[in-house]
Design a protein around this motif. Structure first.
Motif, PDB file in Angstrom:
ATOM      1  N   GLY A  23       0.810  -1.218   0.000  1.00  0.00           N
ATOM      2  CA  GLY A  23       0.000   0.000   0.000  1.00  0.00           C
ATOM      3  C   GLY A  23       0.841   1.265   0.000  1.00  0.00           C
ATOM      4  N   VAL A  24       1.880   1.295   0.829  1.00  0.00           N
ATOM      5  CA  VAL A  24       2.759   2.468   0.872  1.00  0.00           C
ATOM      6  C   VAL A  24       3.490   2.631  -0.456  1.00  0.00           C
ATOM      7  N   ALA A  26       2.543   1.591  -3.489  1.00  0.00           N
ATOM      8  CA  ALA A  26       1.588   2.043  -4.506  1.00  0.00           C
ATOM      9  C   ALA A  26       1.213   3.505  -4.285  1.00  0.00           C
ATOM     10  N   GLY A  27       0.982   3.887  -3.040  1.00  0.00           N
ATOM     11  CA  GLY A  27       0.652   5.279  -2.738  1.00  0.00           C
ATOM     12  C   GLY A  27       1.781   6.228  -3.087  1.00  0.00           C
ATOM     13  N   LEU A  28       3.005   5.854  -2.747  1.00  0.00           N
ATOM     14  CA  LEU A  28       4.151   6.693  -3.064  1.00  0.00           C
ATOM     15  C   LEU A  28       4.325   6.827  -4.575  1.00  0.00           C
ATOM     16  N   LEU A  30       1.965   6.640  -6.877  1.00  0.00           N
ATOM     17  CA  LEU A  30       0.913   7.523  -7.387  1.00  0.00           C
ATOM     18  C   LEU A  30       1.175   8.981  -7.039  1.00  0.00           C
ATOM     19  N   VAL A  31       1.659   9.245  -5.824  1.00  0.00           N
ATOM     20  CA  VAL A  31       1.969  10.619  -5.422  1.00  0.00           C
ATOM     21  C   VAL A  31       3.088  11.183  -6.291  1.00  0.00           C
TER      22      VAL A  31
END
Length: 128
Positions: A23-24, A26-28, A30-31
């Motif tokens: 999750g981290v 994928a989030g990073l 995308l950011v």
């Protein structure tokens, strides 16, 4: 609660760090993509928007046929590269597995060498 349900909950709870990591990551990702889209310069020009191939103008259709040797060489590389990858786990536990595993790995490598010699003799590695 049925018997064994507590054990399955404990086992599933051990995956939380992996899910958190995914999750981290994928989030990073995308950011960082969003920051690049928002903060990056946008100056479209004809030269930037034109297709090119290694710095040259495209001179043929992208759907041209490739020689089968490219695919053959790629498949051979993948086969031999993956076979060599089997050596690493074996080398890690070499002390514990004993003489039978040593003989099995010797046979495995012998088959690999025989396959390589066959491919070489058939001329699959010749580029002409």
């Amino acid at each position: 609660m049925r018997p064994g349900a507590e054990v399955s909950c404990i086992v599933l709870a051990e995956y939380w760090p992996v899910l958190l990591f995914i999750g981290v990551a994928a989030g990073l990702g995308l950011v960082l993509l969003a920051i690049g889209l928002l903060a990056g310069p946008r100056r479209p020009e004809a030269d930037k928007l034109s297709p090119y191939e290694c710095g040259f103008e495209a001179f043929e259709d992208a759907r041209m046929r490739f020689d089968v040797r490219y695919y053959l060489l790629a498949i051979l590389f993948i086969i031999f590269d993956l076979e060599i990858a089997f050596l690493f786990p074996w080398a890690v536990v070499f002390q514990q597995i004993g003489l039978i595993a040593l003989i099995e790995m010797g046979l495995f490598l012998l088959l690999l060498v025989v396959g390589f010699a066959y491919v070489w003799k058939k001329g699959a590695l010749e580029w002409e």
